[in-house]
Scaffold this active site. Structure first.
Site, short mmCIF file in Angstrom:
data_model
loop_
_atom_site.label_atom_id
_atom_site.label_comp_id
_atom_site.label_asym_id
_atom_site.label_seq_id
_atom_site.Cartn_x
_atom_site.Cartn_y
_atom_site.Cartn_z
N ASP A 26 -64.80 -30.70 -22.92
CA ASP A 26 -65.77 -29.91 -22.47
C ASP A 26 -65.73 -29.23 -21.06
O ASP A 26 -65.37 -29.83 -20.10
CB ASP A 26 -67.32 -30.73 -22.39
CG ASP A 26 -68.38 -30.13 -21.77
OD1 ASP A 26 -68.33 -28.79 -21.75
OD2 ASP A 26 -69.46 -30.90 -21.48
N HIS A 42 -73.23 -31.71 -18.48
CA HIS A 42 -71.64 -31.62 -18.65
C HIS A 42 -70.93 -32.07 -17.56
O HIS A 42 -71.45 -32.07 -16.15
CB HIS A 42 -71.49 -30.18 -18.83
CG HIS A 42 -72.22 -29.33 -19.71
ND1 HIS A 42 -71.58 -29.52 -21.18
CD2 HIS A 42 -73.32 -28.75 -19.93
CE1 HIS A 42 -72.60 -28.57 -22.13
NE2 HIS A 42 -73.54 -28.43 -21.19
#
Length: 541
Positions: free
Chosen positions: A185, A357
């Site tokens: 990610d 994130h």
């Protein structure tokens, strides 16, 4: 491996893995349209690239329940309904609710962290990761050609609200075994350090809601279970009731509550229909629309088109991050709400949201733990992918083993080496109402012209054999913002151009329409400084 979406953008995540003629798909999400895509509801991954190979798909693995990872599943299953879906309990429950609206009954298999199963030539192992939605999973994909560890969306919150941390012990174990390709990610790769803890948001929400004098509206993603939990807890502490607004919010929170992911205190939730009897200082509305979506609840409140009215003394909390591309829409919402007299609290002026994130420091930890042979950053705009790649290289991954790809980049993995070996042309697949894939970029260009420059039609009836104009030219405009008399000077010039062409033997209606378009187009560009859509109509009698 071929990503069909999710690289160079934040959304429509989908990667296809192929070995021995069989396909495995990880995630199948949507991208939300930007302002330059008027009329578009959703944007899908380019699933046309595998349209003729649907029978080769052994499974779709869904890493978590956010729309940018599951939203396109119905459109894939409409092409082949029995493709098996694999995911965690909450993820599949959210997908099944979505598929029910499309009248699709899926084939599903619930998995949890530490579980392992095989589908065709793919051996899959699932790892717990922490994200802004419960039950997120990373997946280790083992094949005869090598292994890939795909993180999905994740961060390393060490004190998560649900106590479920990213399993770095499993990452280390897989690293010891050997990870040939690490797909990570990238969304927060530009942000130094570590993503703040989710638990720090609760006290801020409690303080803001406690101090509010009027009604409170909290806007968030409809799947952000942790944020809704914090709002419920803060409302209880402030002696307020909570109303869930927005179809997706109501649906998702019922699923989360039924499955035990959301703890709803007794008596705190109230139906919108019954909320009118509750004083403003005793109620919190939890709504969708934090990204400025025009049809979502918050936009309708701002436009005074919702039964919940915003005014002086009310507080609106935007408890979400800005998705790149939505900045103008969100700022328009903030300005509109403040104009109505509301106090607007957002990430820019209070700590009411943290990202889901991993930041650069967390990514660095992961690279040092896993020690992958090759790295391919995923999930993010191109700048995010570049930043993620730099972190990998800093930890010792060779630059030639760090692949910065884009949608359609074909990556081969063999003998422990990953190489970009080709590039597919990836298109945007637009969902526009019930139309899927029929709206093109040319259609959107026409819509933008109509919205920004206006519309001009010129209707003329001619008799070519005598080079005579029977009627017109009649000019009609929309959105050109000019009075009709402005066109008085160009009307005779159009007539002259048509009569000249007919006297020279041009009798075809299409050719006469082109002459009309050129004549008025040059004049509009020069005199009015516009590039309006021009539709000439020439009727031959």
């Amino acid at each position: 491996m071929t990503p069909l979406g999710g690289l160079g953008e934040v959304g429509r995540n989908m990667t296809v893995y192929e070995i021995n003629g069989k396909l495995l798909i990880v995630d199948c999400g949507v991208l939300f349209p930007e302002e330059h895509q008027p009329g578009v509801d959703l944007i899908l991954p380019d699933i046309s690239k595998i349209e003729d190979r649907l029978g080769d798909i052994v499974a779709v693995v869904l890493t978590h329940g956010h729309e940018d990872h599951i939203g396109a599943v119905p459109y894939l299953l409409k092409r082949r309904e029995n493709i098996p879906l694999i995911g965690s309990k909450l993820t599949l429950a959210l997908v099944e609710a979505k598929l029910k609206e499309h009248r699709i009954k899926p084939v599903t298999q619930v998995v949890a962290e530490d579980e392992r199963l095989s589908r065709g030539p793919f051996d899959l192992e699932f790892v717990a990761v922490n994200h802004s939605i419960p039950d997120a999973l990373a997946v280790m994909i083992r094949t005869a050609a090598g292994s890939v560890l795909a993180t999905g969306d994740f961060k390393m919150d060490q004190l998560p609200l649900d106590g479920r941390i990213t399993d770095l012990r499993a990452f280390a174990r897989l690293g010891e075994e050997g990870v040939d390709l690490f797909m990570t990610d990238s969304t927060n790769a530009e942000v130094p350090g570590f993503t703040p803890l989710e638990k720090h948001i609760g006290p801020v929400l409690e303080q803001v809601i406690e101090k509010a004098s009027g009604k409170v509206v909290v806007a968030s993603f409809s799947s952000h279970v942790h944020r809704v939990q914090q709002v419920l807890d803060a409302a209880v502490q402030a002696g307020r009731r909570v109303v869930l607004l927005g179809r997706s919010m109501v649906r998702n929170m019922k699923i989360a509550s039924d499955l035990g992911y959301l703890n709803v205190p007794e008596g705190v939730l109230v139906d919108l229909k019954k909320s009118g009897d509750i004083p403003d200082h005793r109620i919190v509305y939890m709504s969708t629309g934090s990204q400025g979506e025009p049809m979502a609840v918050l936009s309708r409140m701002m436009n005074q088109e919702h039964q919940v009215e915003i005014g002086e003394g009310d507080t609106v909390i935007l408890a979400s991050s800005l998705i790149p591309g939505n900045e103008n829409s969100v700022f328009r919402i903030i300005n509109g709400l403040m104009k109505l007299g509301a106090n607007v609290v957002h990430k820019g002026n209070a700590k009411v949201h943290v990202s889901g994130h991993a930041s650069a420091g967390e990514l660095m930890y992961c690279y040092n733990i896993v020690r992958p042979k090759n790295v391919m950053p995923i999930h993010g705009e191109y700048r995010h992918l570049i930043a993620n790649g730099k972190v990998a290289i800093e930890t010792g991954v060779p630059q030639n083993r760090t692949i910065i790809g884009e949608n359609g980049t074909v990556v081969d993995l063999a003998d422990g080496v990953a190489r970009a070996v080709g590039q597919l042309e990836i298109d945007f697949i637009y969902v526009d109402g019930k139309s899927v894939g029929r709206v093109t970029d040319d259609d959107l260009r026409d819509r933008r012209v109509l919205a920004e420059e206006g519309f001009i039609s010129v209707v003329t009836v001619v008799e070519p054999t005598t080079a005579h104009i029977v009627s017109g030219p009649d000019i009609h405009t929309k959105g050109v913002a000019e009075e009709a008399r402005v066109f008085d000077s160009i009307t005779p010039k159009i007539a002259d151009a048509l009569e000249t062409a007919m006297s020279e033997g041009v009798h075809d209606a299409k050719q006469l329409q082109q002459i009309t378009r050129r004549t008025i187009g040059r004049w509009v560009g020069t005199k009015l400084r516009r590039k309006a859509m021009i539709v000439p109509v020439v009727v031959v009698v």
